[in-house]
Design a protein around this motif. Structure first.
Motif, PDB file in Angstrom:
ATOM      1  N   LEU A 160       0.824  -1.203   0.000  1.00 38.81           N
ATOM      2  CA  LEU A 160       0.000   0.000   0.000  1.00 38.81           C
ATOM      3  C   LEU A 160       0.863   1.261   0.000  1.00 38.81           C
ATOM      4  O   LEU A 160       0.522   2.259  -0.654  1.00 38.81           O
ATOM      5  CB  LEU A 160      -0.932  -0.008   1.216  1.00 38.81           C
ATOM      6  CG  LEU A 160      -2.048  -1.046   1.179  1.00 38.81           C
ATOM      7  CD1 LEU A 160      -2.624  -1.273   2.578  1.00 38.81           C
ATOM      8  CD2 LEU A 160      -3.157  -0.608   0.225  1.00 38.81           C
ATOM      9  N   LEU A 161       1.971   1.221   0.709  1.00 34.72           N
ATOM     10  CA  LEU A 161       2.887   2.363   0.695  1.00 34.72           C
ATOM     11  C   LEU A 161       3.469   2.575  -0.697  1.00 34.72           C
ATOM     12  O   LEU A 161       3.612   3.711  -1.159  1.00 34.72           O
ATOM     13  CB  LEU A 161       4.008   2.143   1.721  1.00 34.72           C
ATOM     14  CG  LEU A 161       3.613   2.297   3.189  1.00 34.72           C
ATOM     15  CD1 LEU A 161       4.723   1.790   4.104  1.00 34.72           C
ATOM     16  CD2 LEU A 161       3.290   3.756   3.515  1.00 34.72           C
ATOM     17  N   ARG A 162       3.784   1.484  -1.382  1.00 37.99           N
ATOM     18  CA  ARG A 162       4.284   1.607  -2.748  1.00 37.99           C
ATOM     19  C   ARG A 162       3.233   2.212  -3.661  1.00 37.99           C
ATOM     20  O   ARG A 162       3.545   3.016  -4.554  1.00 37.99           O
ATOM     21  CB  ARG A 162       4.736   0.236  -3.265  1.00 37.99           C
ATOM     22  CG  ARG A 162       6.033  -0.265  -2.634  1.00 37.99           C
ATOM     23  CD  ARG A 162       6.589  -1.454  -3.393  1.00 37.99           C
ATOM     24  NE  ARG A 162       5.750  -2.630  -3.253  1.00 37.99           N
ATOM     25  CZ  ARG A 162       5.882  -3.542  -2.292  1.00 37.99           C
ATOM     26  NH1 ARG A 162       6.821  -3.400  -1.363  1.00 37.99           N
ATOM     27  NH2 ARG A 162       5.093  -4.600  -2.248  1.00 37.99           N
ATOM     28  N   GLU A 163       1.965   1.848  -3.443  1.00 36.39           N
ATOM     29  CA  GLU A 163       0.887   2.438  -4.230  1.00 36.39           C
ATOM     30  C   GLU A 163       0.803   3.944  -4.031  1.00 36.39           C
ATOM     31  O   GLU A 163       0.375   4.678  -4.933  1.00 36.39           O
ATOM     32  CB  GLU A 163      -0.452   1.790  -3.861  1.00 36.39           C
ATOM     33  CG  GLU A 163      -0.618   0.366  -4.336  1.00 36.39           C
ATOM     34  CD  GLU A 163      -1.966  -0.206  -3.940  1.00 36.39           C
ATOM     35  OE1 GLU A 163      -2.882   0.588  -3.598  1.00 36.39           O
ATOM     36  OE2 GLU A 163      -2.121  -1.444  -3.955  1.00 36.39           O
ATOM     37  N   GLU A 164       1.201   4.399  -2.851  1.00 30.96           N
ATOM     38  CA  GLU A 164       1.202   5.837  -2.573  1.00 30.96           C
ATOM     39  C   GLU A 164       2.437   6.522  -3.135  1.00 30.96           C
ATOM     40  O   GLU A 164       2.632   7.728  -2.957  1.00 30.96           O
ATOM     41  CB  GLU A 164       1.129   6.079  -1.055  1.00 30.96           C
ATOM     42  CG  GLU A 164      -0.190   5.681  -0.413  1.00 30.96           C
ATOM     43  CD  GLU A 164      -1.351   6.549  -0.858  1.00 30.96           C
ATOM     44  OE1 GLU A 164      -1.102   7.694  -1.299  1.00 30.96           O
ATOM     45  OE2 GLU A 164      -2.501   6.091  -0.772  1.00 30.96           O
ATOM     46  N   GLY A 165       3.308   5.740  -3.780  1.00 30.68           N
ATOM     47  CA  GLY A 165       4.530   6.307  -4.335  1.00 30.68           C
ATOM     48  C   GLY A 165       5.602   6.538  -3.306  1.00 30.68           C
ATOM     49  O   GLY A 165       6.540   7.315  -3.526  1.00 30.68           O
ATOM     50  N   SER A 166       5.480   5.854  -2.159  1.00 31.69           N
ATOM     51  CA  SER A 166       6.420   6.049  -1.069  1.00 31.69           C
ATOM     52  C   SER A 166       7.278   4.808  -0.876  1.00 31.69           C
ATOM     53  O   SER A 166       6.994   3.732  -1.412  1.00 31.69           O
ATOM     54  CB  SER A 166       5.666   6.352   0.229  1.00 31.69           C
ATOM     55  OG  SER A 166       6.555   6.548   1.309  1.00 31.69           O
ATOM     56  N   GLU A 167       8.317   4.971  -0.092  1.00 31.18           N
ATOM     57  CA  GLU A 167       9.194   3.859   0.261  1.00 31.18           C
ATOM     58  C   GLU A 167       8.903   3.448   1.696  1.00 31.18           C
ATOM     59  O   GLU A 167       8.849   4.284   2.600  1.00 31.18           O
ATOM     60  CB  GLU A 167      10.657   4.283   0.128  1.00 31.18           C
ATOM     61  CG  GLU A 167      11.643   3.169   0.407  1.00 31.18           C
ATOM     62  CD  GLU A 167      13.083   3.644   0.304  1.00 31.18           C
ATOM     63  OE1 GLU A 167      13.989   2.811   0.485  1.00 31.18           O
ATOM     64  OE2 GLU A 167      13.289   4.851   0.041  1.00 31.18           O
ATOM     65  N   GLY A 168       8.711   2.150   1.919  1.00 35.71           N
ATOM     66  CA  GLY A 168       8.423   1.653   3.250  1.00 35.71           C
ATOM     67  C   GLY A 168       9.469   0.662   3.731  1.00 35.71           C
ATOM     68  O   GLY A 168      10.194   0.064   2.932  1.00 35.71           O
ATOM     69  N   ARG A 169       9.528   0.494   5.022  1.00 34.83           N
ATOM     70  CA  ARG A 169      10.424  -0.475   5.637  1.00 34.83           C
ATOM     71  C   ARG A 169       9.689  -1.143   6.798  1.00 34.83           C
ATOM     72  O   ARG A 169       9.253  -0.467   7.727  1.00 34.83           O
ATOM     73  CB  ARG A 169      11.680   0.216   6.155  1.00 34.83           C
ATOM     74  CG  ARG A 169      12.722  -0.720   6.760  1.00 34.83           C
ATOM     75  CD  ARG A 169      13.497  -1.428   5.677  1.00 34.83           C
ATOM     76  NE  ARG A 169      14.631  -2.187   6.202  1.00 34.83           N
ATOM     77  CZ  ARG A 169      15.461  -2.887   5.444  1.00 34.83           C
ATOM     78  NH1 ARG A 169      15.289  -2.904   4.123  1.00 34.83           N
ATOM     79  NH2 ARG A 169      16.458  -3.555   5.973  1.00 34.83           N
ATOM     80  N   ALA A 170       9.507  -2.449   6.734  1.00 31.12           N
ATOM     81  CA  ALA A 170       8.839  -3.198   7.799  1.00 31.12           C
ATOM     82  C   ALA A 170       9.890  -3.788   8.722  1.00 31.12           C
ATOM     83  O   ALA A 170      10.819  -4.468   8.266  1.00 31.12           O
ATOM     84  CB  ALA A 170       7.969  -4.300   7.205  1.00 31.12           C
ATOM     85  N   ILE A 171       9.751  -3.550  10.021  1.00 27.50           N
ATOM     86  CA  ILE A 171      10.724  -4.011  11.006  1.00 27.50           C
ATOM     87  C   ILE A 171       9.995  -4.875  12.035  1.00 27.50           C
ATOM     88  O   ILE A 171       9.120  -4.387  12.756  1.00 27.50           O
ATOM     89  CB  ILE A 171      11.417  -2.820  11.701  1.00 27.50           C
ATOM     90  CG1 ILE A 171      12.064  -1.899  10.655  1.00 27.50           C
ATOM     91  CG2 ILE A 171      12.442  -3.311  12.703  1.00 27.50           C
ATOM     92  CD1 ILE A 171      12.639  -0.617  11.238  1.00 27.50           C
ATOM     93  N   LYS A 172      10.354  -6.128  12.101  1.00 25.40           N
ATOM     94  CA  LYS A 172       9.688  -7.097  12.992  1.00 25.40           C
ATOM     95  C   LYS A 172      10.426  -7.149  14.325  1.00 25.40           C
ATOM     96  O   LYS A 172      11.502  -7.738  14.437  1.00 25.40           O
ATOM     97  CB  LYS A 172       9.659  -8.469  12.323  1.00 25.40           C
ATOM     98  CG  LYS A 172       8.822  -9.508  13.060  1.00 25.40           C
ATOM     99  CD  LYS A 172       8.762 -10.794  12.251  1.00 25.40           C
ATOM    100  CE  LYS A 172       7.860 -11.822  12.917  1.00 25.40           C
ATOM    101  NZ  LYS A 172       7.751 -13.064  12.092  1.00 25.40           N
ATOM    102  N   ARG A 173       9.858  -6.529  15.347  1.00 24.79           N
ATOM    103  CA  ARG A 173      10.483  -6.484  16.665  1.00 24.79           C
ATOM    104  C   ARG A 173       9.405  -6.362  17.744  1.00 24.79           C
ATOM    105  O   ARG A 173       8.283  -5.934  17.486  1.00 24.79           O
ATOM    106  CB  ARG A 173      11.408  -5.282  16.808  1.00 24.79           C
ATOM    107  CG  ARG A 173      12.632  -5.264  15.943  1.00 24.79           C
ATOM    108  CD  ARG A 173      13.711  -6.230  16.379  1.00 24.79           C
ATOM    109  NE  ARG A 173      14.980  -5.931  15.735  1.00 24.79           N
ATOM    110  CZ  ARG A 173      15.260  -6.174  14.458  1.00 24.79           C
ATOM    111  NH1 ARG A 173      14.336  -6.723  13.681  1.00 24.79           N
ATOM    112  NH2 ARG A 173      16.442  -5.864  13.958  1.00 24.79           N
ATOM    113  N   ASP A 174       9.794  -6.677  18.964  1.00 23.99           N
ATOM    114  CA  ASP A 174       8.954  -6.491  20.149  1.00 23.99           C
ATOM    115  C   ASP A 174       9.446  -5.237  20.861  1.00 23.99           C
ATOM    116  O   ASP A 174      10.568  -5.208  21.381  1.00 23.99           O
ATOM    117  CB  ASP A 174       9.067  -7.717  21.060  1.00 23.99           C
ATOM    118  CG  ASP A 174       8.161  -7.636  22.281  1.00 23.99           C
ATOM    119  OD1 ASP A 174       7.646  -6.536  22.583  1.00 23.99           O
ATOM    120  OD2 ASP A 174       7.981  -8.679  22.951  1.00 23.99           O
TER     121      ASP A 174
END
Length: 284
Positions: A84-98
Motif C-alpha cells: 500500500l505504501l508503494r501504491e502511494e509512491g512512497s518507500e516503506g520499511r517493515a521491522i519485525k520487533r517487540d
C-alpha cells in the motif's frame, strides 16, 4: 466515507490481531489528496502494520513521507502495508520487533537510520489490551506485559530515537479515550493510556529547548484488529454504539490527526492531546 454502523460479530484468537481477517475490512486509505506537508521527511511508526498505525503510515506517505513501521508478528499484514505504501509512491520499511525490549528499540532506530539516513517523526502507537471482568484476574505477568508494550515500549523507542531527532522533529503518542473515562474491563490498559498522557505533557516540556514537539492522539472506539482480538463476539458487535455519533470510527478518520500534529500546521502545538472519539466531550 467508508464506515459501518455496527461491526458484525467476530472474534480472533490472539493479539494484536490480523487486519486480513476482519469483516468488513477497516477503512485505511486517506480520503483526500496530499499537499506535500511531510515531503522529504522520514516517519517511524510502532504498530504500523494494521489498524490506526497503517492508516497513519499511508496518510503520511501521501503527504510525502517515507515510512518505517514496526510490527510484532503479523507478516501478511506487514506485507500488505508495504504494498500500500508503494501504491502511494512512497518507500516503506517493515521491522519485525517487540518494542517491550529496550535492545529491540535501539535496533529499530538503527535499522531505520541505516535504510533512510534520517528520522523526523516518531509515532508511538503499538498497544495491547486484555479483557478481565474482575480486577483480581489481572496477573502480574499480564500487567508487566501490557505495561511493557504500552508504556515501556514508548519510553524505550523515544529514548533510542531522541539523539537522532533534530529541531523541527516531532513525537506523537497514541493514548485512548479510556485514559479519561476509564474502562471497567480494561483497567490495566486504561492505566497505561493515562501514563501516556502524562508522558506526553512532561516530555513536551523537557524538549522545548531542543525544538521537538510532543503531542498525543486519544482515539475513541475505532475498527481495528485489536477489537476482535480483545473482545468476544457480542462486545465486538456493540463496539462504537456508545459513541455520541452512534457508530464505530474508522482508522482513516483518526489518521489526519497524526498528519496534522506532524506537519507545520501544528507548529504552535506541543503537550496537547487530540480526541477523535465520535463526539464524547472530554477535559484534557
Amino acid at each position: 466515507m467508508s464506515s459501518i454502523e455496527t461491526p458484525p460479530p467476530q472474534e480472533q484468537e490472539s493479539q494484536p490481531g490480523e487486519e486480513r481477517e476482519m469483516v468488513p475490512a477497516p477503512a485505511f486509505r486517506p480520503r483526500y489528496p496530499g499537499a506535500a506537508k511531510l515531503d522529504g521527511r522520514v516517519a517511524l511508526i510502532s504498530g504500523g502494520d494494521s489498524g490506526i498505525g497503517r492508516a497513519v503510515a499511508l496518510a503520511m506517505a501521501r503527504e510525502g513521507a517515507r515510512v518505517a513501521f514496526v510490527y510484532l508478528e503479523e507478516d501478511d499484514d506487514a506485507q500488505d502495508t508495504l504494498a500500500l505504501l508503494r501504491e502511494e509512491g512512497s518507500e516503506g520499511r517493515a521491522i519485525k520487533r517487540d518494542i517491550s525490549s529496550e535492545l529491540s528499540c535501539q535496533e529499530i532506530v538503527e535499522e531505520t537510520l541505516a535504510h533512510f539516513g534520517r528520522l523526523d517523526i516518531l509515532v508511538n502507537n503499538a498497544a495491547e489490551q486484555h479483557v478481565r471482568r474482575r480486577f483480581e484476574e489481572i496477573t502480574a505477568e499480564e500487567l508487566e506485559r501490557v505495561f511493557g508494550t504500552n508504556v515501556f515500549g514508548y519510553f524505550y523507542l523515544t529514548k533510542a530515537a531522541l539523539p537522532h531527532l533534530g529541531r523541527g522533529a516531532c513525537i506523537i503518542n497514541t493514548s485512548s479515550i479510556t485514559a479519561y473515562k476509564g474502562h471497567p474491563l480494561l483497567i490495566d490498559y486504561a492505566a497505561t493510556r493515562g501514563a501516556i498522557v502524562s508522558l506526553t505533557r512532561s516530555l513536551s516540556q523537557s524538549l522545548l529547548d531542543r525544538g521537538i514537539r510532543v503531542n498525543a492522539v486519544a482515539p475513541g472506539p475505532i475498527w481495528t484488529p485489536l477489537i476482535p482480538a480483545s473482545f468476544d463476539e457480542e462486545m465486538v458487535s456493540e463496539h462504537g454504539d456508545s459513541a455520541p455519533l452512534g457508530r464505530v470510527g474508522q482508522p482513516n478518520e483518526v489518521a489526519p490527526s497524526y498528519v496534522f500534529l506532524a506537519s507545520e500546521d501544528a507548529s504552535y502545538m506541543t503537550g496537547q492531546v487530540l480526541h477523535p472519539n465520535g463526539g464524547t466531550v472530554l477535559n484534557g
